[in-house]
Design a protein around this motif. Structure first.
Motif, PDB file in Angstrom:
ATOM      1  N   GLU A  25       1.904   6.769   6.198  1.00  0.00           N
ATOM      2  CA  GLU A  25       1.141   7.038   5.142  1.00  0.00           C
ATOM      3  C   GLU A  25       0.864   8.877   5.135  1.00  0.00           C
ATOM      4  O   GLU A  25       0.957   9.454   4.212  1.00  0.00           O
ATOM      5  CB  GLU A  25      -0.317   6.612   4.869  1.00  0.00           C
ATOM      6  N   GLN A  85       3.798  10.762  -9.089  1.00  0.00           N
ATOM      7  CA  GLN A  85       2.900  10.978 -10.356  1.00  0.00           C
ATOM      8  C   GLN A  85       2.420  12.535 -10.095  1.00  0.00           C
ATOM      9  O   GLN A  85       2.181  13.278 -11.082  1.00  0.00           O
ATOM     10  CB  GLN A  85       1.921  10.036 -10.325  1.00  0.00           C
ATOM     11  N   LYS A  86       2.371  13.036  -8.936  1.00  0.00           N
ATOM     12  CA  LYS A  86       1.752  14.602  -8.583  1.00  0.00           C
ATOM     13  C   LYS A  86       3.081  15.607  -8.782  1.00  0.00           C
ATOM     14  O   LYS A  86       2.782  16.586  -8.697  1.00  0.00           O
ATOM     15  CB  LYS A  86       1.121  14.572  -7.254  1.00  0.00           C
ATOM     16  N   GLU A 114       1.073  -1.137   0.082  1.00  0.00           N
ATOM     17  CA  GLU A 114       0.161  -0.231  -0.141  1.00  0.00           C
ATOM     18  C   GLU A 114       0.740   1.180  -0.213  1.00  0.00           C
ATOM     19  O   GLU A 114       0.653   2.352  -0.744  1.00  0.00           O
ATOM     20  CB  GLU A 114      -1.137   0.056   1.304  1.00  0.00           C
ATOM     21  N   ARG A 158       2.299   1.875  -3.497  1.00  0.00           N
ATOM     22  CA  ARG A 158       1.610   2.479  -4.321  1.00  0.00           C
ATOM     23  C   ARG A 158       1.004   3.795  -3.937  1.00  0.00           C
ATOM     24  O   ARG A 158       1.078   4.886  -5.317  1.00  0.00           O
ATOM     25  CB  ARG A 158       0.110   1.656  -4.120  1.00  0.00           C
ATOM     26  N   LEU A 159       0.960   4.236  -2.896  1.00  0.00           N
ATOM     27  CA  LEU A 159       0.842   5.576  -2.551  1.00  0.00           C
ATOM     28  C   LEU A 159       2.254   6.363  -2.809  1.00  0.00           C
ATOM     29  O   LEU A 159       1.918   7.582  -3.333  1.00  0.00           O
ATOM     30  CB  LEU A 159       0.762   5.538  -1.015  1.00  0.00           C
ATOM     31  N   LYS A 160       3.465   5.912  -2.812  1.00  0.00           N
ATOM     32  CA  LYS A 160       4.587   6.509  -3.171  1.00  0.00           C
ATOM     33  C   LYS A 160       4.489   6.726  -4.661  1.00  0.00           C
ATOM     34  O   LYS A 160       4.621   8.039  -4.997  1.00  0.00           O
ATOM     35  CB  LYS A 160       5.906   5.719  -2.918  1.00  0.00           C
ATOM     36  N   LYS A 161       4.161   6.156  -5.337  1.00  0.00           N
ATOM     37  CA  LYS A 161       3.926   6.163  -6.897  1.00  0.00           C
ATOM     38  C   LYS A 161       2.879   7.182  -7.184  1.00  0.00           C
ATOM     39  O   LYS A 161       3.263   8.008  -7.923  1.00  0.00           O
ATOM     40  CB  LYS A 161       3.509   4.863  -7.539  1.00  0.00           C
ATOM     41  N   GLU A 162       1.922   7.477  -6.321  1.00  0.00           N
ATOM     42  CA  GLU A 162       0.781   8.303  -6.535  1.00  0.00           C
ATOM     43  C   GLU A 162       1.364   9.715  -6.222  1.00  0.00           C
ATOM     44  O   GLU A 162       1.005  10.689  -7.112  1.00  0.00           O
ATOM     45  CB  GLU A 162      -0.409   7.919  -5.755  1.00  0.00           C
ATOM     46  N   VAL A 163       2.019   9.871  -5.266  1.00  0.00           N
ATOM     47  CA  VAL A 163       2.512  11.148  -4.906  1.00  0.00           C
ATOM     48  C   VAL A 163       3.740  11.452  -5.835  1.00  0.00           C
ATOM     49  O   VAL A 163       3.583  12.713  -6.217  1.00  0.00           O
ATOM     50  CB  VAL A 163       3.265  10.907  -3.426  1.00  0.00           C
ATOM     51  N   LYS A 218       2.081  11.553   2.435  1.00  0.00           N
ATOM     52  CA  LYS A 218       1.190  12.372   1.802  1.00  0.00           C
ATOM     53  C   LYS A 218       1.428  13.772   2.075  1.00  0.00           C
ATOM     54  O   LYS A 218       1.445  14.492   0.939  1.00  0.00           O
ATOM     55  CB  LYS A 218      -0.156  12.023   2.151  1.00  0.00           C
TER      56      LYS A 218
END
Ligand SMILES: *Cc1c(COP(=O)(O)O)cnc(C)c1O
Length: 388
Positions: A341, A29-30, A19, A22-27, A345
């Protein structure tokens, strides 16, 4: 055809960092510049004299052939000579030392040499995950020794039930400790040896962080302790000491029968460490104390920077005497994962939830100090903006 992996793979715990990854990739990508304090892999380079020795040795054809699985005699002698200088422990390089393809290899293979199906393996929790996988891959039954803060993150040996002690074959210890950064006094190691001798348990000490120490602290070897020669093996790594994680070289020292049993497994599984790497490792073991001291001073500075920032934020954490980790309690209302997390974030800084090292790590997070001081500074600046 349908591929069905062996049942033992099903015994491995679920990957707890999925998880967070996944969050690391999401961040990322921003467009956030993510700083990872998640992994314990030194950013400082391998000292130059070690690299130079590898370059030279790699050109010598004598080093291109299969090495002896147990290591060059000169490598083992350099390892035991280093033990004599560092700990005043005398070891026979022929019988009491064995080269490893990184200590992880030895730690993973050792249970194959000593654990039978149904034997109990005593494992620190939180702990380095390989103790558990090595145990269950060999049919061992894990018994977790919880490391609690009030006890200085040492296991409470008195709390191990008599029936568990009776069935136990092997105990793992690791001081200086990953992930808690705790250290053990020689008196504790003596208690552990006494306990193991009393109950006929093999003591395996993972000593990967022996040289990453601060404020004049010198970590004791279990082999300094009375009776250790009868029951103990110590796993030593060049990875952290000399910033050589990618080189894959370490060694085991201790009880000759345990070394021989591990060697027997290894002859049937691997073909030793590239000799040029052994030559370079000899150069590391034989000198270059100044670089080591300089590196420890850098980690110490980073530690002070991080501990200072965390304490200002109100997070409870000790100032570790060793390792390149800071282990901190999460604020009230968070789990290890929910806090990691939130930090990711809001600040783009990756830290490791303590629960990834076992149930006993719940309520804590680990900060690794293995990024450049500049990046660490930046991470600390960002973390200080958190409003807890
Ligand atoms: C890094 C580490 C090791 C393994 O190091 P190698 O590179 O395989 O020598 C072993 N134990 C602990 C606790 C570690 O953190």
């Amino acid at each position: 055809m349908q591929i069905k992996p062996a049942a033992r793979l099903g015994l491995l715990p679920p990957y707890l960092f999925a998880e967070l990854d996944r969050l690391k990739k999401e961040v990322q990508q921003k467009g956030v510049d993510v700083i990872s304090l998640g992994i314990g892999d030194p950013d400082l380079p391998t000292p130059a004299h070690i690299v130079a020795r590898l370059q030279q040795a790699a050109a010598e054809p004598v080093n291109h052939r299969y090495p002896d699985y147990e290591g060059l005699e000169r490598f083992r002698a350099a390892a035991t000579e280093w033990y004599r200088r560092r700990f005043e422990v005398a070891l026979d390089p022929r019988r009491e030392a064995c080269a490893l393809i990184g200590s992880k290899e030895g730690i993973a293979n050792f249970p194959t040499a000593v654990v039978d199906p149904g034997d109990i393996v005593l494992i620190p929790d939180p702990g380095y995950p390989v103790y558990y996988s090595g145990c269950v891959f060999n049919g061992g039954e894990p018994y977790f020794m919880t490391l609690r803060r009030p006890n200085g993150f040492l296991p409470d040996l008195g709390a191990i039930p008599a029936e568990v002690a009776r069935r136990a074959k092997l105990m793992w210890l690791n001081y200086p400790n990953n992930p808690t950064a705790a250290t053990a006094e020689r008196a504790f190691l003596q208690d552990a040896v006494n306990f193991c001798l009393k109950h006929n348990i093999i003591l395996a000490h993972d000593f990967a962080y022996s040289e990453i120490a601060f404020d004049g602290y010198r970590a004791p070897s279990v082999l300094e302790v009375d009776g250790a020669r009868e029951c103990a093996i110590e796993f030593h790594s060049l990875s952290k000491t000399y910033s050589m994680t990618g080189w894959r070289v370490g060694f085991a020292v201790g009880n000759a029968e345990l070394i021989a049993a591990l060697g027997k497994v290894k002859t049937n599984i691997d073909s030793g460490v590239f000799q040029a790497v052994q030559e370079a490792a000899i150069a590391g073991l034989e000198g270059g104390e100044e670089t080591l001291q300089r590196y420890c001073a850098i980690y110490q500075q980073r530690r002070d920077l991080m501990v200072g920032a965390l304490q200002r934020l109100g997070l409870e954490c000790e100032r570790p005497r060793a390792t390149f980790y800071v282990w901190a309690a999460v604020p009230r209302g968070y789990t290890s994962a929910s806090f990691a997390e939130r930090v990711l974030k809001e600040t783009g800084v990756v830290i490791t939830p303590g629960s990834g090292f076992g149930k006993g790590g719940e309520g804590f997070v680990r900060f690794s100090l293995t990024v450049s001081s500049e990046r660490l500074n930046e991470a600390v600046q960002r973390i200080q903006t958190l409003r807890l």
